[in-house]
Write a protein that holds these residues in place. Sequence first.
Motif, PDB file in Angstrom:
ATOM      1  N   GLU A  69      28.724  50.118   9.946  1.00  0.00           N
ATOM      2  CA  GLU A  69      29.499  49.472  11.004  1.00  0.00           C
ATOM      3  C   GLU A  69      29.487  50.392  12.204  1.00  0.00           C
ATOM      4  O   GLU A  69      29.516  51.612  12.059  1.00  0.00           O
ATOM      5  CB  GLU A  69      30.949  49.281  10.551  1.00  0.00           C
ATOM      6  CG  GLU A  69      31.105  48.194   9.511  1.00  0.00           C
ATOM      7  CD  GLU A  69      32.559  48.073   9.072  1.00  0.00           C
ATOM      8  OE1 GLU A  69      33.434  48.008   9.962  1.00  0.00           O
ATOM      9  OE2 GLU A  69      32.804  48.063   7.870  1.00  0.00           O
ATOM     10  N   CYS A  70      29.458  49.809  13.398  1.00  0.00           N
ATOM     11  CA  CYS A  70      29.446  50.680  14.576  1.00  0.00           C
ATOM     12  C   CYS A  70      30.045  49.967  15.765  1.00  0.00           C
ATOM     13  O   CYS A  70      29.845  48.764  15.950  1.00  0.00           O
ATOM     14  CB  CYS A  70      28.013  51.116  14.888  1.00  0.00           C
ATOM     15  SG  CYS A  70      27.958  52.472  16.071  1.00  0.00           S
ATOM     16  N   ILE A  71      30.785  50.718  16.575  1.00  0.00           N
ATOM     17  CA  ILE A  71      31.402  50.110  17.754  1.00  0.00           C
ATOM     18  C   ILE A  71      30.482  50.191  18.961  1.00  0.00           C
ATOM     19  O   ILE A  71      30.756  49.614  19.990  1.00  0.00           O
ATOM     20  CB  ILE A  71      32.746  50.792  18.092  1.00  0.00           C
ATOM     21  CG1 ILE A  71      32.559  52.296  18.238  1.00  0.00           C
ATOM     22  CG2 ILE A  71      33.784  50.473  17.042  1.00  0.00           C
ATOM     23  CD1 ILE A  71      33.799  53.028  18.734  1.00  0.00           C
ATOM     24  N   TYR A  72      29.384  50.944  18.836  1.00  0.00           N
ATOM     25  CA  TYR A  72      28.496  51.115  19.988  1.00  0.00           C
ATOM     26  C   TYR A  72      27.375  50.101  19.971  1.00  0.00           C
ATOM     27  O   TYR A  72      27.065  49.501  18.951  1.00  0.00           O
ATOM     28  CB  TYR A  72      27.902  52.522  19.994  1.00  0.00           C
ATOM     29  CG  TYR A  72      28.902  53.584  20.347  1.00  0.00           C
ATOM     30  CD1 TYR A  72      29.813  53.395  21.381  1.00  0.00           C
ATOM     31  CD2 TYR A  72      28.924  54.789  19.654  1.00  0.00           C
ATOM     32  CE1 TYR A  72      30.727  54.374  21.705  1.00  0.00           C
ATOM     33  CE2 TYR A  72      29.839  55.775  19.972  1.00  0.00           C
ATOM     34  CZ  TYR A  72      30.742  55.561  21.004  1.00  0.00           C
ATOM     35  OH  TYR A  72      31.646  56.530  21.321  1.00  0.00           O
ATOM     36  N   ASP A  73      26.719  49.986  21.109  1.00  0.00           N
ATOM     37  CA  ASP A  73      25.621  49.043  21.228  1.00  0.00           C
ATOM     38  C   ASP A  73      24.397  49.748  21.812  1.00  0.00           C
ATOM     39  O   ASP A  73      23.867  49.344  22.842  1.00  0.00           O
ATOM     40  CB  ASP A  73      26.058  47.864  22.113  1.00  0.00           C
ATOM     41  CG  ASP A  73      25.110  46.682  21.941  1.00  0.00           C
ATOM     42  OD1 ASP A  73      24.441  46.615  20.902  1.00  0.00           O
ATOM     43  OD2 ASP A  73      25.037  45.857  22.875  1.00  0.00           O
ATOM     44  N   CYS A  74      23.972  50.817  21.167  1.00  0.00           N
ATOM     45  CA  CYS A  74      22.784  51.536  21.630  1.00  0.00           C
ATOM     46  C   CYS A  74      21.575  50.644  21.349  1.00  0.00           C
ATOM     47  O   CYS A  74      21.367  50.214  20.225  1.00  0.00           O
ATOM     48  CB  CYS A  74      22.614  52.857  20.893  1.00  0.00           C
ATOM     49  SG  CYS A  74      24.072  53.898  21.007  1.00  0.00           S
ATOM     50  N   LYS A  75      20.790  50.415  22.367  1.00  0.00           N
ATOM     51  CA  LYS A  75      19.769  49.376  22.280  1.00  0.00           C
ATOM     52  C   LYS A  75      18.709  49.643  21.226  1.00  0.00           C
ATOM     53  O   LYS A  75      18.195  48.743  20.600  1.00  0.00           O
ATOM     54  CB  LYS A  75      19.116  49.210  23.655  1.00  0.00           C
ATOM     55  CG  LYS A  75      20.103  48.715  24.715  1.00  0.00           C
ATOM     56  CD  LYS A  75      19.393  48.021  25.832  1.00  0.00           C
ATOM     57  CE  LYS A  75      20.313  47.217  26.716  1.00  0.00           C
ATOM     58  NZ  LYS A  75      21.554  47.892  27.135  1.00  0.00           N
ATOM     59  N   TYR A  76      18.371  50.939  21.015  1.00  0.00           N
ATOM     60  CA  TYR A  76      17.281  51.274  20.102  1.00  0.00           C
ATOM     61  C   TYR A  76      17.721  51.269  18.643  1.00  0.00           C
ATOM     62  O   TYR A  76      16.900  51.386  17.743  1.00  0.00           O
ATOM     63  CB  TYR A  76      16.750  52.677  20.452  1.00  0.00           C
ATOM     64  CG  TYR A  76      17.849  53.702  20.555  1.00  0.00           C
ATOM     65  CD1 TYR A  76      18.378  54.289  19.415  1.00  0.00           C
ATOM     66  CD2 TYR A  76      18.394  54.041  21.800  1.00  0.00           C
ATOM     67  CE1 TYR A  76      19.423  55.193  19.503  1.00  0.00           C
ATOM     68  CE2 TYR A  76      19.431  54.949  21.889  1.00  0.00           C
ATOM     69  CZ  TYR A  76      19.932  55.517  20.751  1.00  0.00           C
ATOM     70  OH  TYR A  76      20.975  56.404  20.831  1.00  0.00           O
ATOM     71  N   CYS A  77      19.028  51.153  18.393  1.00  0.00           N
ATOM     72  CA  CYS A  77      19.532  51.461  17.053  1.00  0.00           C
ATOM     73  C   CYS A  77      19.651  50.196  16.207  1.00  0.00           C
ATOM     74  O   CYS A  77      20.111  49.155  16.669  1.00  0.00           O
ATOM     75  CB  CYS A  77      20.890  52.144  17.149  1.00  0.00           C
ATOM     76  SG  CYS A  77      21.579  52.549  15.541  1.00  0.00           S
ATOM     77  N   VAL A  78      19.276  50.324  14.946  1.00  0.00           N
ATOM     78  CA  VAL A  78      19.305  49.182  14.042  1.00  0.00           C
ATOM     79  C   VAL A  78      20.749  48.771  13.707  1.00  0.00           C
ATOM     80  O   VAL A  78      21.028  47.646  13.358  1.00  0.00           O
ATOM     81  CB  VAL A  78      18.485  49.500  12.769  1.00  0.00           C
ATOM     82  CG1 VAL A  78      19.185  50.544  11.923  1.00  0.00           C
ATOM     83  CG2 VAL A  78      18.215  48.256  11.955  1.00  0.00           C
ATOM     84  N   ASN A  79      21.686  49.693  13.881  1.00  0.00           N
ATOM     85  CA  ASN A  79      23.080  49.426  13.515  1.00  0.00           C
ATOM     86  C   ASN A  79      23.946  49.018  14.699  1.00  0.00           C
ATOM     87  O   ASN A  79      25.173  49.002  14.593  1.00  0.00           O
ATOM     88  CB  ASN A  79      23.699  50.666  12.867  1.00  0.00           C
ATOM     89  CG  ASN A  79      22.913  51.107  11.675  1.00  0.00           C
ATOM     90  OD1 ASN A  79      22.569  50.303  10.827  1.00  0.00           O
ATOM     91  ND2 ASN A  79      22.602  52.389  11.622  1.00  0.00           N
ATOM     92  N   ARG A  80      23.339  48.738  15.849  1.00  0.00           N
ATOM     93  CA  ARG A  80      24.148  48.413  17.033  1.00  0.00           C
ATOM     94  C   ARG A  80      25.020  47.192  16.758  1.00  0.00           C
ATOM     95  O   ARG A  80      24.654  46.307  15.966  1.00  0.00           O
ATOM     96  CB  ARG A  80      23.243  48.175  18.234  1.00  0.00           C
ATOM     97  CG  ARG A  80      22.301  47.006  18.037  1.00  0.00           C
ATOM     98  CD  ARG A  80      21.418  46.837  19.253  1.00  0.00           C
ATOM     99  NE  ARG A  80      20.602  45.646  19.104  1.00  0.00           N
ATOM    100  CZ  ARG A  80      19.785  45.211  20.038  1.00  0.00           C
ATOM    101  NH1 ARG A  80      19.667  45.867  21.170  1.00  0.00           N
ATOM    102  NH2 ARG A  80      19.076  44.121  19.842  1.00  0.00           N
ATOM    103  N   ILE A  81      26.129  47.155  17.449  1.00  0.00           N
ATOM    104  CA  ILE A  81      27.152  46.158  17.139  1.00  0.00           C
ATOM    105  C   ILE A  81      26.623  44.734  17.324  1.00  0.00           C
ATOM    106  O   ILE A  81      27.021  43.798  16.617  1.00  0.00           O
ATOM    107  CB  ILE A  81      28.410  46.405  18.009  1.00  0.00           C
ATOM    108  CG1 ILE A  81      29.584  45.578  17.499  1.00  0.00           C
ATOM    109  CG2 ILE A  81      28.149  46.126  19.466  1.00  0.00           C
ATOM    110  CD1 ILE A  81      30.906  45.973  18.089  1.00  0.00           C
ATOM    111  N   SER A  82      25.665  44.582  18.251  1.00  0.00           N
ATOM    112  CA  SER A  82      25.188  43.228  18.519  1.00  0.00           C
ATOM    113  C   SER A  82      24.163  42.739  17.498  1.00  0.00           C
ATOM    114  O   SER A  82      23.730  41.603  17.561  1.00  0.00           O
ATOM    115  CB  SER A  82      24.591  43.165  19.927  1.00  0.00           C
ATOM    116  OG  SER A  82      23.639  44.182  20.085  1.00  0.00           O
ATOM    117  N   ASN A  83      23.730  43.609  16.568  1.00  0.00           N
ATOM    118  CA  ASN A  83      22.797  43.142  15.536  1.00  0.00           C
ATOM    119  C   ASN A  83      23.562  42.440  14.423  1.00  0.00           C
ATOM    120  O   ASN A  83      24.614  42.904  13.977  1.00  0.00           O
ATOM    121  CB  ASN A  83      22.038  44.329  14.936  1.00  0.00           C
ATOM    122  CG  ASN A  83      20.759  44.612  15.698  1.00  0.00           C
ATOM    123  OD1 ASN A  83      20.544  44.046  16.771  1.00  0.00           O
ATOM    124  ND2 ASN A  83      19.940  45.487  15.156  1.00  0.00           N
TER     125      ASN A  83
END
Lengths: 512, 256
Positions: A69-83
Amino acid sequence: MLIQENLSLGQKLEILADAAKYDVACTSSGVDRRGRKDALGSAVSCGICHSFAADGRCVSLLKILLTNECIYDCKYCVNRISNDTVRTSFTPEEVCTLTVEFYRRNYIEGLFLSSGILRSPDYTMEQMYQALWQLREVHRFWGYIHVKAIPGADPALIQRVGHLADRMSVNLELPTGEGLRKLAPGKSRGKILAPMRQIQRGIQDNRLRLEEVRNRKKIYPGRFFPEPPQVSAALSPAASSSLASPALSQSPASPVLSPSPAAARPLRPPASSGALGYEEKSQFVPAGQSTQMILGATGETDYQLLAVTQALYRNFDLKRVFFSAYTAINEDSALPALGTQPPLLREHRLYQADWLLRFYGFQAEELLSEAHPFFNEALDPKCDWALRHLEQFPVEVNQADYGTLLRVPGIGVKSARRILRARRSCRLDFPDLKKMGVVLKRAAFFITCGGKMRESTPLEEAFLTRALMAAEPKTAKGLAGGFRQLSLFEDFHVENPNPGPEDIWKSLSGQL
Amino acid sequence: MENQEEKTVFVCGGDPDDILTAVYDAWASRKGHSRVRLEVEGESQPELFCSYVPVETDREKARKVAAAVKKKIGGRAWQMVYRAALSREASRAEDIYRFLVGGFYYGPQALDMLAEPAVYRLWELSRAVGNEAHFFREFLRFDQRENRILLGRIRPKNNVLSLVTPHFADRLPQENFLILDMGRGLAGVHPAGGAWVLARLEPQEAEKLLAAKADPFRELWKTFHRAIGVEQRKNPRLQQSRMPLRYREFAEEFLE
């Protein structure tokens, strides 16, 4: 966000290992710790790999996230909140069981714990602290632990976690502040560098303290001298300066050390008779810190990456800087398109250059420059450098000093040392060098033994480039685009479709 | 009359004690270094015009040679000699003898003379043994059997069991474990809280002693191993060059 509650341990492991796999660092090196009779584990400074994954990368540590779970939305990351992926978390107990049981079976060398940001950086760091504390004190785990410092977490927490871990790392992710703003809106350069600086200071404190102890022994040899009170106070996390930091006192909103179970435990847990007391006795991050940068997600040049790497080694005393070829996993206009191949060869060249910085006495500015900002993918950086500095060759193996030997393509740290040792008792010749591990297919062009080269090859850039590339056909094949057959008509602009021998000679010697 | 050219061959067993005893006997025979040779029994072809002398292993003699090496050439040299004695090369006894001829003459500096064939050969053997031992420290897998006893199986080319077992004895002091050399019928046995010993034990007997058992962590490990690889970077050739097939025989993650 899909949060699954009733997953089995196996399902959780699958999700949380899969989510952790893009982190590169999996080394278990940097600290030597012999086992002890009442604990489980040991550490070996050269590091131990236990297996190799399908991608050929080593599996040394149980590399998992505490939660994806993650509160951030780093674009490169597989765990970003928007995924839209399944989210889950390990309990500290599950992390301990997996680590201990895998460790007993010699599957792993220790634990590499990272995490998505759950609720807040402080809360996440506390959860990680709890897992590590249980592992060390309840399960008496004496093996290797690598843990991520969460940028933005309270320095007091980082300090305490650092005494439980062997290595800590903070990912720089992108070498420039601009790239970071573009791809990781929740993070900033300052936020990442702050814990890095803190860990560096903590490690320096270790050294000062060690020196102090050594000096005291020098002054009072033969007499056991107990720690003076002010030093032991500095050692204890409760009194460490960072705990009294303003961040703690002026943040009533942050849940640090108040509602959490970590804080409910007294700062020093009651010392039962056999307790390891790991946190109190261990040095702060004894195996040093590392970081990683993503490669190919934004437009940085190799020169920028290498210059940042060098600055990190110099200014932050890092043990390692890792590079991670960007794997296109997220669809985003700011990123390379899905299906883009990770730039593996570029990553390989950067690692080679990284080695040159750390062990071969090279500087970033020697290898690359503003005018020449990318590595030649067809040649390794050392060959590339040598070709541009032919005036320094050939080198006489029987006389050259260590630093000069190290700069010869095909001679590495080990073979250079062997040469130094062996030539004390005799003059070395080419067959001897081969036995010592010198790669003659590269080195032979740049060295003399007793004043003679192996074959009389010219020290000439075009010739050597061809010879060295022929010596490395594998890399050449892996090059994007690959090589093609030279064609007289296209490459040498031969107009005559039926060239005579004269024309061919002219074209080869460049007169056409 | 004894032929001046005739060689005396000391034939010994294949373990370090046997080889060091042979070194002692060959040296003490005072026949001259050029007229003696050492052979490991059953690993070389017999030759004409040699007289063969069987060596009876004597731990006291072996201990004396070891002490002399440590004292006159140094601890590192002893480590190399010991590792070379564990090598699978048939010539290892002779190689050790030739190194010691030079080693006792030059002292500690002999180790640096890598261009000297005798020194290079010993270094080569010792490096091969050391490397293989390290690989098995990495790739050995323990299988949990009844009563939480751990069983590790290896099939090394060189006799590295006595280098591998101490690593795990140090690391897992509170575990009962057994490491089996499947090819040699040897076992390193470590009782919890105790000291480890080497013993003769055939694999079939070990299997009888420790019945195989289902172990959930084997599946979990396979799951982890599968999940940790990045699909877009898949590279079986790299994987194989770093973990050659012969180390995978007992590695759970590569077994079906």
